[in-house]
Design a protein around this motif. Structure first.
Motif, PDB file in Angstrom:
ATOM      1  N   ARG A   1     -40.283  58.977 -15.833  1.00  0.00           N
ATOM      2  CA  ARG A   1     -40.949  59.879 -16.780  1.00  0.00           C
ATOM      3  C   ARG A   1     -40.051  60.226 -17.962  1.00  0.00           C
ATOM      4  O   ARG A   1     -40.536  60.396 -19.078  1.00  0.00           O
ATOM      5  N   ARG A   2     -38.744  60.356 -17.709  1.00  0.00           N
ATOM      6  CA  ARG A   2     -37.817  60.816 -18.751  1.00  0.00           C
ATOM      7  C   ARG A   2     -36.569  59.940 -18.774  1.00  0.00           C
ATOM      8  O   ARG A   2     -35.471  60.390 -18.452  1.00  0.00           O
ATOM      9  N   PRO A   3     -36.704  58.689 -19.144  1.00  0.00           N
ATOM     10  CA  PRO A   3     -35.543  57.779 -19.091  1.00  0.00           C
ATOM     11  C   PRO A   3     -34.397  58.193 -19.993  1.00  0.00           C
ATOM     12  O   PRO A   3     -33.231  57.886 -19.696  1.00  0.00           O
ATOM     13  N   SER A   4     -34.688  58.909 -21.068  1.00  0.00           N
ATOM     14  CA  SER A   4     -33.603  59.312 -21.967  1.00  0.00           C
ATOM     15  C   SER A   4     -32.809  60.497 -21.435  1.00  0.00           C
ATOM     16  O   SER A   4     -31.772  60.848 -22.001  1.00  0.00           O
ATOM     17  N   ALA A   5     -33.252  61.111 -20.346  1.00  0.00           N
ATOM     18  CA  ALA A   5     -32.569  62.282 -19.800  1.00  0.00           C
ATOM     19  C   ALA A   5     -31.348  61.912 -18.968  1.00  0.00           C
ATOM     20  O   ALA A   5     -30.537  62.779 -18.649  1.00  0.00           O
ATOM     21  N   PHE A  36     -30.662  53.878 -14.251  1.00  0.00           N
ATOM     22  CA  PHE A  36     -31.920  53.140 -14.127  1.00  0.00           C
ATOM     23  C   PHE A  36     -31.893  52.291 -12.858  1.00  0.00           C
ATOM     24  O   PHE A  36     -32.939  51.904 -12.330  1.00  0.00           O
ATOM     25  N   ALA A  37     -30.697  52.005 -12.377  1.00  0.00           N
ATOM     26  CA  ALA A  37     -30.567  51.245 -11.136  1.00  0.00           C
ATOM     27  C   ALA A  37     -31.231  51.970  -9.966  1.00  0.00           C
ATOM     28  O   ALA A  37     -31.702  51.331  -9.019  1.00  0.00           O
ATOM     29  N   ARG A  38     -31.272  53.300 -10.013  1.00  0.00           N
ATOM     30  CA  ARG A  38     -31.960  54.063  -8.966  1.00  0.00           C
ATOM     31  C   ARG A  38     -33.438  53.696  -8.934  1.00  0.00           C
ATOM     32  O   ARG A  38     -34.040  53.554  -7.871  1.00  0.00           O
ATOM     33  N   VAL A  39     -34.042  53.523 -10.108  1.00  0.00           N
ATOM     34  CA  VAL A  39     -35.457  53.156 -10.178  1.00  0.00           C
ATOM     35  C   VAL A  39     -35.665  51.762  -9.587  1.00  0.00           C
ATOM     36  O   VAL A  39     -36.625  51.528  -8.833  1.00  0.00           O
ATOM     37  N   VAL A  40     -34.780  50.835  -9.938  1.00  0.00           N
ATOM     38  CA  VAL A  40     -34.878  49.476  -9.404  1.00  0.00           C
ATOM     39  C   VAL A  40     -34.866  49.507  -7.884  1.00  0.00           C
ATOM     40  O   VAL A  40     -35.694  48.876  -7.211  1.00  0.00           O
ATOM     41  N   ASP A  41     -33.928  50.241  -7.331  1.00  0.00           N
ATOM     42  CA  ASP A  41     -33.775  50.346  -5.880  1.00  0.00           C
ATOM     43  C   ASP A  41     -35.051  50.836  -5.216  1.00  0.00           C
ATOM     44  O   ASP A  41     -35.554  50.245  -4.256  1.00  0.00           O
ATOM     45  N   VAL A  42     -35.616  51.915  -5.733  1.00  0.00           N
ATOM     46  CA  VAL A  42     -36.796  52.523  -5.125  1.00  0.00           C
ATOM     47  C   VAL A  42     -38.019  51.624  -5.269  1.00  0.00           C
ATOM     48  O   VAL A  42     -38.774  51.416  -4.310  1.00  0.00           O
ATOM     49  N   ASP A  64     -48.433  51.071 -20.717  1.00  0.00           N
ATOM     50  CA  ASP A  64     -47.509  51.615 -21.717  1.00  0.00           C
ATOM     51  C   ASP A  64     -46.067  51.127 -21.511  1.00  0.00           C
ATOM     52  O   ASP A  64     -45.189  51.505 -22.299  1.00  0.00           O
ATOM     53  N   TRP A  65     -45.811  50.318 -20.516  1.00  0.00           N
ATOM     54  CA  TRP A  65     -44.479  49.731 -20.344  1.00  0.00           C
ATOM     55  C   TRP A  65     -44.433  48.441 -21.157  1.00  0.00           C
ATOM     56  O   TRP A  65     -44.464  47.350 -20.631  1.00  0.00           O
ATOM     57  N   ARG A  66     -44.315  48.573 -22.448  1.00  0.00           N
ATOM     58  CA  ARG A  66     -44.233  47.384 -23.294  1.00  0.00           C
ATOM     59  C   ARG A  66     -43.638  47.762 -24.647  1.00  0.00           C
ATOM     60  O   ARG A  66     -43.559  48.895 -24.993  1.00  0.00           O
TER      61      ARG A  66
END
Length: 217
Positions: free
Chosen positions: A60-64, A70-76, A215-217
């Motif tokens: 939701r807030r990648p700039s935070a 971002f590796a945490r997101v990949v893992d999950v 919206d991921w583009r």
């Protein structure tokens, strides 16, 4: 599909804790993972929320957060079975972290450890379908350019120098990503043949999970 090296992943995140801090809401704790079935698994980042909540916050807030998280997101996402989305965030991580690694020497090893942990499984899976692989990467590269930058910047760089560095390494990452793909029908045929010779699957992405949001583009 198992991760390449649990040790390098754990080392990366312990090192990360010594390099920069995450907002409390984005911190997470994952029990140490062992065994060959561990999917890109992670190490401890804190004790505030679970890994799924941390990943959702970052999405939701990648700039935070510092982009290395971002590796945490990949893992999950990979653990959920959403492999297409995990690959998207892996290439997003690679693009956005490149400038940091090139301008902050202490972050080179950390990026390398994260790449070693996540990259082999993701790239091997995505490479079965060249068109899908290229689309995922192209969308990640495009999306990275649109989301705001993390507020921090490497020591010793002015705002204008950092902006210039980000632009430079974005382009180099994009050019490098595009360069790996076969350009002609014959090159694609040879690529598929070599992959099959190594006993690797060639065809539509296996078990990709949820599609990429519009919206991921």
């Amino acid at each position: 599909m198992s991760m390449r090296s649990a040790g390098s992943w754990f080392a990366a995140f312990f090192l990360a804790g010594a390099v920069f801090a995450m907002p409390a809401l984005a911190q997470a704790q994952t029990p140490p993972a062992v065994g060959s079935e561990t999917p890109l698994s992670g190490g401890p980042l804190g004790e505030t929320v679970g890994p799924a909540e941390a990943a959702d916050f970052i999405i939701r807030r990648p700039s935070a957060v510092h982009p290395y998280y971002f590796a945490r997101v990949v893992d999950v996402l990979w653990a959920r079975g959403d492999r297409r989305q995990a690959a998207f965030w892996y290439y997003l991580f690679q693009s956005r972290s490149r400038a940091w690694a090139e301008t902050e020497p202490k972050l080179n090893d950390l990026r390398g450890a994260l790449n070693d942990s996540m990259g082999p499984a993701i790239n091997s899976w995505a490479a079965s379908d060249l068109d899908a692989w290229q689309e995922i990467g192209a969308r990640a590269i495009s999306y990275e350019k649109k989301i705001p930058l993390y507020a921090g910047r490497p020591e010793g760089l002015s705002a204008s120098q950092w902006t210039e560095a980000v632009s430079e390494w974005r382009k180099k990452y994009q050019d490098g990503f595009i360069s790996v793909f076969p350009k002609t029908v014959e090159e694609r045929r040879q690529y598929a043949a070599k992959r099959r010779q190594r006993g690797l699957y060639v065809g539509p992405l296996l078990e990709p999970g949820k599609p990429l949001p519009d919206d991921w583009r």
